[in-house]
Design an enzyme around this catalytic site. Structure first.
Site, PDB file in Angstrom:
ATOM      1  N   TYR A 240       0.824  -1.206   0.000  1.00 41.12           N
ATOM      2  CA  TYR A 240       0.000   0.000   0.000  1.00 41.12           C
ATOM      3  C   TYR A 240       0.864   1.265   0.000  1.00 41.12           C
ATOM      4  O   TYR A 240       0.477   2.290  -0.536  1.00 41.12           O
ATOM      5  CB  TYR A 240      -0.909   0.032   1.238  1.00 41.12           C
ATOM      6  CG  TYR A 240      -2.192  -0.748   1.092  1.00 41.12           C
ATOM      7  CD1 TYR A 240      -2.167  -2.134   0.937  1.00 41.12           C
ATOM      8  CD2 TYR A 240      -3.419  -0.107   1.120  1.00 41.12           C
ATOM      9  CE1 TYR A 240      -3.347  -2.847   0.811  1.00 41.12           C
ATOM     10  CE2 TYR A 240      -4.605  -0.811   1.005  1.00 41.12           C
ATOM     11  CZ  TYR A 240      -4.569  -2.177   0.850  1.00 41.12           C
ATOM     12  OH  TYR A 240      -5.732  -2.870   0.730  1.00 41.12           O
TER      13      TYR A 240
ATOM     14  N   LYS B 264       3.635 -15.485   3.253  1.00 42.66           N
ATOM     15  CA  LYS B 264       3.886 -16.249   2.025  1.00 42.66           C
ATOM     16  C   LYS B 264       5.396 -16.445   1.960  1.00 42.66           C
ATOM     17  O   LYS B 264       6.069 -16.048   0.997  1.00 42.66           O
ATOM     18  CB  LYS B 264       3.331 -15.450   0.824  1.00 42.66           C
ATOM     19  CG  LYS B 264       3.360 -16.167  -0.492  1.00 42.66           C
ATOM     20  CD  LYS B 264       2.328 -17.283  -0.624  1.00 42.66           C
ATOM     21  CE  LYS B 264       2.553 -18.035  -1.915  1.00 42.66           C
ATOM     22  NZ  LYS B 264       1.757 -19.273  -1.998  1.00 42.66           N
TER      23      LYS B 264
ATOM     24  N   ASP C 283     -12.189  -9.439   4.300  1.00 49.94           N
ATOM     25  CA  ASP C 283     -13.420  -9.484   3.491  1.00 49.94           C
ATOM     26  C   ASP C 283     -13.934 -10.930   3.470  1.00 49.94           C
ATOM     27  O   ASP C 283     -15.130 -11.181   3.586  1.00 49.94           O
ATOM     28  CB  ASP C 283     -13.161  -9.021   2.053  1.00 49.94           C
ATOM     29  CG  ASP C 283     -13.493  -7.546   1.848  1.00 49.94           C
ATOM     30  OD1 ASP C 283     -13.313  -6.776   2.802  1.00 49.94           O
ATOM     31  OD2 ASP C 283     -13.924  -7.181   0.739  1.00 49.94           O
TER      32      ASP C 283
HETATM   33  C1  IPM Z   1     -10.424  -1.557   3.859  1.00 44.04           C
HETATM   34  C2  IPM Z   1     -10.661  -1.004   2.477  1.00 44.04           C
HETATM   35  C3  IPM Z   1      -9.512  -0.063   2.128  1.00 44.04           C
HETATM   36  C4  IPM Z   1      -8.230  -0.866   2.131  1.00 44.04           C
HETATM   37  C5  IPM Z   1      -9.681   0.689   0.799  1.00 44.04           C
HETATM   38  C6  IPM Z   1     -10.999   1.427   0.736  1.00 44.04           C
HETATM   39  C7  IPM Z   1      -8.528   1.602   0.526  1.00 44.04           C
HETATM   40  O1  IPM Z   1     -10.805  -2.018   1.545  1.00 44.04           O
HETATM   41  O2  IPM Z   1     -10.363  -0.759   4.818  1.00 44.04           O
HETATM   42  O3  IPM Z   1     -10.304  -2.770   3.989  1.00 44.04           O
HETATM   43  O4  IPM Z   1      -7.879  -1.500   1.112  1.00 44.04           O
HETATM   44  O5  IPM Z   1      -7.550  -0.861   3.141  1.00 44.04           O
HETATM   45 MN    MN Z   2     -10.766  -4.006   2.384  1.00 44.27          MN
END
Ligand code: IPM
Ligand code: MN
Length: 354
Positions: free
Chosen positions: A142, A187, A247
């Site tokens: 990131y 990984k 997720d």
């Molecule tokens: C999360 C979201 C964010 C991330 C996005 C919106 C930048 O998916 O908080 O999980 O990838 O961290």
């Molecule tokens: Mn996310």
């Protein structure tokens, strides 16, 4: 207790769920005699429209001066479908995490007994699942060096020992307060950055001999999480893996609308639902406010207000048990309630119960 809270509703369904989260906080504060003050600030697409910056300086100041940030969601389709957009709402969220030094993202995943049927997984498999994913939030791909050329692009998955060690310590502390089982997800069979994670974890483990440490490759962890979610107690992993795995974790609870999170580090702690801004639902009064309301419980608990957090959690349980639910979690044939109605019901329940 006196708490100054920066409220960042953001985009899409953000403002609607934010209102319900704040209503729960107000109800609890009133009941326990706490003085909570709220200051709203812009972020995401709403901030780009107003100032050209998804995390304006003024918002940063409001957050820095606050005791906690109560965040909702950012994101707008007009940026998703435009790869050439120079600024994106998501950059506001990333800037906020970085500037506030929020390196530890705590994402609890659990089932609610009355919603077990909502999970796409078999009831007997998810029932009783209860783990916490600790996601590193200010490093890795990131934030590593990037190139975005016409014919070549890359993101660098860079980590330092310092970054890895401090997040592992957060995870070990969590494990100590839970079932003393930490799974380090990486990984390491392919990535150098993962081998650093594993090395540092192996060096720290003897200091936490009372915690059982195991290591799992991320591909295997993704499978294990839906095959045997009860295996996990505390998971710790890097930024990108944690984004993806959490997720996936929401499938265990049955709806993205149920999972709160906390982000902590060197600056003002932040509390937010794990879901996004769901632009298609904005203004329709159908978004589930529970993840935001449970984020309010995490906020209070962060300041040691456990009875207060517990009252919110019991109010949420009561709303579920009474069938006061938004469409995403309503049982077939049940009346679906709006965002506002669920939030109001919960605030009223808090006012009426101890
Ligand atoms: C999360 C979201 C964010 C991330 C996005 C919106 C930048 O998916 O908080 O999980 O990838 O961290
Ligand atoms: Mn996310």
């Amino acid at each position: 207790m006196k708490l100054n809270i920066a409220v960042l509703p953001g985009d899409g369904i953000g403002p609607e769920i934010s209102r319900q989260g704040v209503a729960a906080l107000r109800a609890v504060a009133h009941k326990f005699g706490h003085a909570l003050t709220f200051r709203e600030a812009l972020c995401g697409a709403a901030a780009i429209d107003a100032t050209g910056d998804p995390f304006p300086e003024e918002t940063f100041r409001t957050c820095r001066e606050a005791d906690a940030v109560f965040f909702s969601a950012v994101g707008d389709p007009k940026y998703d479908h435009n790869p050439a957009a120079r600024v994106r709402p998501e950059q506001g969220l990333l800037a906020m995490r970085k500037k506030l030094g929020l390196y530890a993202n705590i994402r609890p995943v659990r089932t609610f007994e009355c919603l077990v049927h909502r999970s796409p997984l078999k009831d007997e498999l998810v029932r009783g699942a209860d783990f916490v994913c600790i996601r590193e939030l200010t490093g890795g791909m990131y934030f590593g060096e990037k190139k975005e050329g016409e014919d070549e692009a890359y993101d660098t998955n860079r980590y330092t020992r310092h970054e890895v060690e401090r997040i592992l310590r957060v995870a070990y502390d969590y494990a100590r307060r839970r079932r003393r089982h930490l799974t380090v997800v990486d990984k390491a069979n392919v990535l150098a950055s993962s081998r650093l994670w594993r090395r540092v974890a192996q060096q720290l483990a003897p200091e936490y001999a009372d915690v059982e440490t195991d290591f799992m490759y991320v591909d295997n962890a993704a499978m294990r999480m839906i095959q045997d979610p009860r295996f996990f107690d505390v998971i710790v992993t890097e930024n990108t893996f944690g984004d993806i795995l959490t997720d996936e974790g929401s499938c265990i609870s049955g709806s993205m609308g149920l999972l709160p999170s906390a982000s902590t580090g060197s600056g003002t702690p932040l509390f937010e639902p794990i879901h996004g801004s769901w632009p298609e639902a904005a203004g329709k009064n159908i978004a589930n406010p529970l993840a935001q309301i449970l984020s309010a419980a995490m906020l209070l608990e962060h300041f040691g207000l456990t009875a207060e957090g517990d009252l919110i959690r019991r109010a949420v349980d009561a709303s579920l048990a009474s069938g006061v639910r938004t469409p995403d979690i309503q049982t077939p044939g049940g009346q679906a309630y709006g965002t506002e109605e669920v939030g109001q019901w919960i605030a009223d329940w808090i006012a009426a119960n101890d």
